[in-house]
Scaffold this motif. Structure first.
Motif, PDB file in Angstrom:
ATOM      1  N   LEU A 205      43.993  61.154  33.217  1.00 34.05           N
ATOM      2  CA  LEU A 205      43.558  59.977  33.967  1.00 34.05           C
ATOM      3  C   LEU A 205      42.212  60.282  34.598  1.00 34.05           C
ATOM      4  CD1 LEU A 205      44.145  57.140  35.160  1.00 34.05           C
ATOM      5  CD2 LEU A 205      45.091  58.333  37.152  1.00 34.05           C
ATOM      6  N   TRP A 274      41.429  48.840  36.366  1.00 28.11           N
ATOM      7  CA  TRP A 274      42.320  49.641  35.525  1.00 28.11           C
ATOM      8  C   TRP A 274      41.873  49.498  34.078  1.00 28.11           C
ATOM      9  CZ3 TRP A 274      44.902  51.094  39.738  1.00 28.11           C
ATOM     10  CH2 TRP A 274      45.239  50.145  40.707  1.00 28.11           C
ATOM     11  N   LYS A 275      41.766  50.612  33.368  1.00 29.63           N
ATOM     12  CA  LYS A 275      41.411  50.587  31.954  1.00 29.63           C
ATOM     13  C   LYS A 275      42.512  51.291  31.164  1.00 29.63           C
ATOM     14  CE  LYS A 275      36.453  50.605  32.966  1.00 29.63           C
ATOM     15  NZ  LYS A 275      35.146  51.271  32.737  1.00 29.63           N
ATOM     16  N   ALA A 276      42.955  50.646  30.091  1.00 29.23           N
ATOM     17  CA  ALA A 276      44.095  51.150  29.325  1.00 29.23           C
ATOM     18  C   ALA A 276      43.663  51.635  27.947  1.00 29.23           C
ATOM     19  CB  ALA A 276      45.151  50.063  29.185  1.00 29.23           C
ATOM     20  N   LEU A 296      51.145  53.718  41.142  1.00 31.87           N
ATOM     21  CA  LEU A 296      51.006  54.160  39.764  1.00 31.87           C
ATOM     22  C   LEU A 296      52.291  54.918  39.444  1.00 31.87           C
ATOM     23  CD1 LEU A 296      47.316  55.320  39.931  1.00 31.87           C
ATOM     24  CD2 LEU A 296      48.179  53.555  38.393  1.00 31.87           C
ATOM     25  N   ARG A 314      51.588  53.608  34.406  1.00 32.92           N
ATOM     26  CA  ARG A 314      51.305  52.180  34.515  1.00 32.92           C
ATOM     27  C   ARG A 314      51.153  51.791  35.979  1.00 32.92           C
ATOM     28  NH1 ARG A 314      55.427  48.048  32.582  1.00 32.92           N
ATOM     29  NH2 ARG A 314      53.967  46.718  33.728  1.00 32.92           N
ATOM     30  N   VAL A 315      50.643  50.590  36.216  1.00 35.34           N
ATOM     31  CA  VAL A 315      50.402  50.076  37.561  1.00 35.34           C
ATOM     32  C   VAL A 315      51.554  49.155  37.965  1.00 35.34           C
ATOM     33  CG1 VAL A 315      48.790  48.808  39.027  1.00 35.34           C
ATOM     34  CG2 VAL A 315      47.939  50.091  37.069  1.00 35.34           C
ATOM     35  N   ILE A 329      47.541  53.495  31.234  1.00 33.71           N
ATOM     36  CA  ILE A 329      46.305  53.669  31.978  1.00 33.71           C
ATOM     37  C   ILE A 329      45.635  54.997  31.599  1.00 33.71           C
ATOM     38  CG2 ILE A 329      45.306  53.949  34.275  1.00 33.71           C
ATOM     39  CD1 ILE A 329      46.261  51.177  33.752  1.00 33.71           C
ATOM     40  N   ILE A 332      40.566  54.807  35.890  1.00 35.80           N
ATOM     41  CA  ILE A 332      40.453  53.944  37.063  1.00 35.80           C
ATOM     42  C   ILE A 332      39.018  54.025  37.546  1.00 35.80           C
ATOM     43  CG2 ILE A 332      41.160  53.600  39.452  1.00 35.80           C
ATOM     44  CD1 ILE A 332      43.892  54.702  38.710  1.00 35.80           C
TER      45      ILE A 332
END
Length: 465
Positions: A205, A274-276, A296, A314-315, A329, A332
């Motif tokens: 992350l 948030w970027k996945a 999270l 995940r959020v 995710i 961030i």
């Protein structure tokens, strides 16, 4: 006939190579890229409403689109077989340049040219031998494609949407009102077979943007942060009135606030983005990200998240529909400006605050109920952060109402279970349920899920005999 079969064989062989490259190395796969383009169109309001009217809520529309894409891809490659190998490869290159980065487009075009050149001796052979060779190539290649994608298609066919606090450990009996991970509803912008499948040893992350100390964390690093369990109900913004795209579970993770404190936030940061791994992007005002229960999470009901529910991270954002709560995710970013989110670009509500809803779990629509026998009417009600204060049921189409018994919630963010013992007289009865949230009755005005969530009372006819 042989020219058509040669073109088809080249298309299938190229598809095999591309599929294996996608499965083994995560490289772009043209049918998947085409499908992604179509699903963006499918998310727009007009197309979404049409698909869900004819195909229902679930993966039916996506499956239809993916089958169409496969026919389009293989049909187009078959037509290229009518051209000389070099010309067909150049036409393919031009088409692929629209869909993917230049290196991959050139790579696919070159492989296609090599396949076409390799098949030329078969085209010049004796007609009977040529047909046998091409038939073998086509059939064998198709079998390889089906074998390589077998797991992917099994996931597609199984990927329909569904449903059905003390510390919780894996394998423990679930408390009443908690849905298992297997039964928790599933919705994705992707066809399920194309969802990210991430490996813990390769995943990190990244926290970047307007932070004092940009850092990269492993899952092991994140599990060392102070951990928290939270019972919370997820609700899909596309859930229709009375629908089952909602589920309650016990989640384990850490607060976003704790993570932000570790990296330090610079002055001027206003949004958290948030970027996945699948390109999905969402955001939240930074002040809300500091709220106590914005998490999270890496586990659900005491067990790790599985791939469909966002492994490894995940959020969770109380009070917002599921579209705000990104899965898979990988990054961030803190920013001074907001970004258009994946679904808001397609006409959905950017804020996605949950609207009050209620439904029957029993009786079930279309199933008879015994007469002169006491049964338990029951269901759930939910209004996000707003508490459910009362649930009422009518068995005469809304002419009169009866108050139900509410089950005490273990969490402020969980749905409310309601029940009412009742004995029906023989005949046809229209049952209706409505909830009161924050002192206000749930609206009876019917609205489709687009753009900001469905509204209306769950009601249907029951045959009592």
């Amino acid at each position: 006939m042989s020219v058509w079969l040669s073109g088809f064989s080249a298309g299938v062989l190229l598809s095999v190579l591309g599929l294996l490259a996608r499965l083994w190395a995560g490289l772009p796969y043209p049918p998947q890229v085409l499908f992604d383009r179509l699903t963006r169109l499918m998310g727009t309001p007009e197309v979404f409403n049409w698909l869900h009217q004819w195909l229902g809520v679930g993966q039916g529309g996506k499956i239809g689109a993916f089958v169409g894409v496969l026919f389009l891809w293989l049909g187009g490659l078959t037509l290229l077989g009518l051209m000389a190998p070099l010309v067909g490869s150049l036409v393919l290159l031009v088409g692929l340049l629209v869909l993917m980065p230049v290196p991959w487009a050139i790579g696919y075009a070159l492989f296609y040219l090599l396949i076409r050149l390799a098949l030329q001796p078969a085209q010049k052979a004796h007609q009977a031998g040529r047909r046998q060779a091409l038939n073998a190539i086509g059939a064998g290649s198709l079998l390889v494609t089906l074998a390589a994608s077998g797991g992917l298609f099994r996931k597609v066919l199984q990927g329909t949407d569904q449903t059905a606090t003390p510390a919780l450990k894996a394998g423990s009996p679930l408390p009443e009102g908690v849905v298992s991970q297997e039964d928790l509803y599933y919705v994705s912008k992707n066809l399920e077979g194309f969802d990210p499948v991430l490996k813990e040893q390769d995943w990190t992350l990244k926290v970047s943007g307007r932070v004092n100390t940009p850092q990269t964390f492993t899952l092991a690093d994140l599990k060392k942060l102070p951990q928290k369990q939270l019972e919370l109900t997820l609700n899909c913004i596309s859930n229709p009135v009375g629908g089952f795209l909602i589920g309650n579970a016990i989640w384990t993770g850490f607060t976003v606030r704790e993570l932000l404190n570790r990296v330090g936030v610079q002055q001027g940061a206003k949004f958290i983005i948030w970027k996945a791994a699948d390109g999905y992007i969402e955001s939240l005002p930074l002040g809300e990200a500091y709220e106590e229960d914005v998490l999270l999470v890496h586990s659900i009901n005491g067990e790790p998240l599985n791939a469909r529910h966002g492994f490894p991270l995940r959020v969770l954002i109380p009070g917002r529909y599921g579209m705000k709560q990104a899965r898979w995710i990988t990054e961030i970013e803190l920013s001074s400006t907001d970004v258009p989110s994946y679904w808001s670009q397609r006409g959905w509500d950017k804020e996605a605050f949950i609207k009050p809803s209620s439904r029957f779990d029993y009786p079930e629509e279309g199933k008879p109920v015994p007469a002169q026998q006491q049964v338990e009417l029951r269901g759930v009600a939910f209004a996000g952060k707003t508490p459910i204060t009362r649930v009422e049921v009518s068995v005469d189409g809304g002419k009169s109402w009866m108050e139900t018994t509410l089950k005490e919630r273990r969490s402020n963010h969980a749905w409310t279970l309601w029940s009412l013992p009742w004995t029906f007289e023989e005949g046809i009865h229209e049952v209706v349920v409505r909830a009161h949230a924050g002192g206000k009755v749930q609206t009876d005005q019917t609205a489709d899920p687009l753009p900001s969530g469905s509204t209306g009372w769950h009601r249907f006819l029951v045959n009592v005999s």
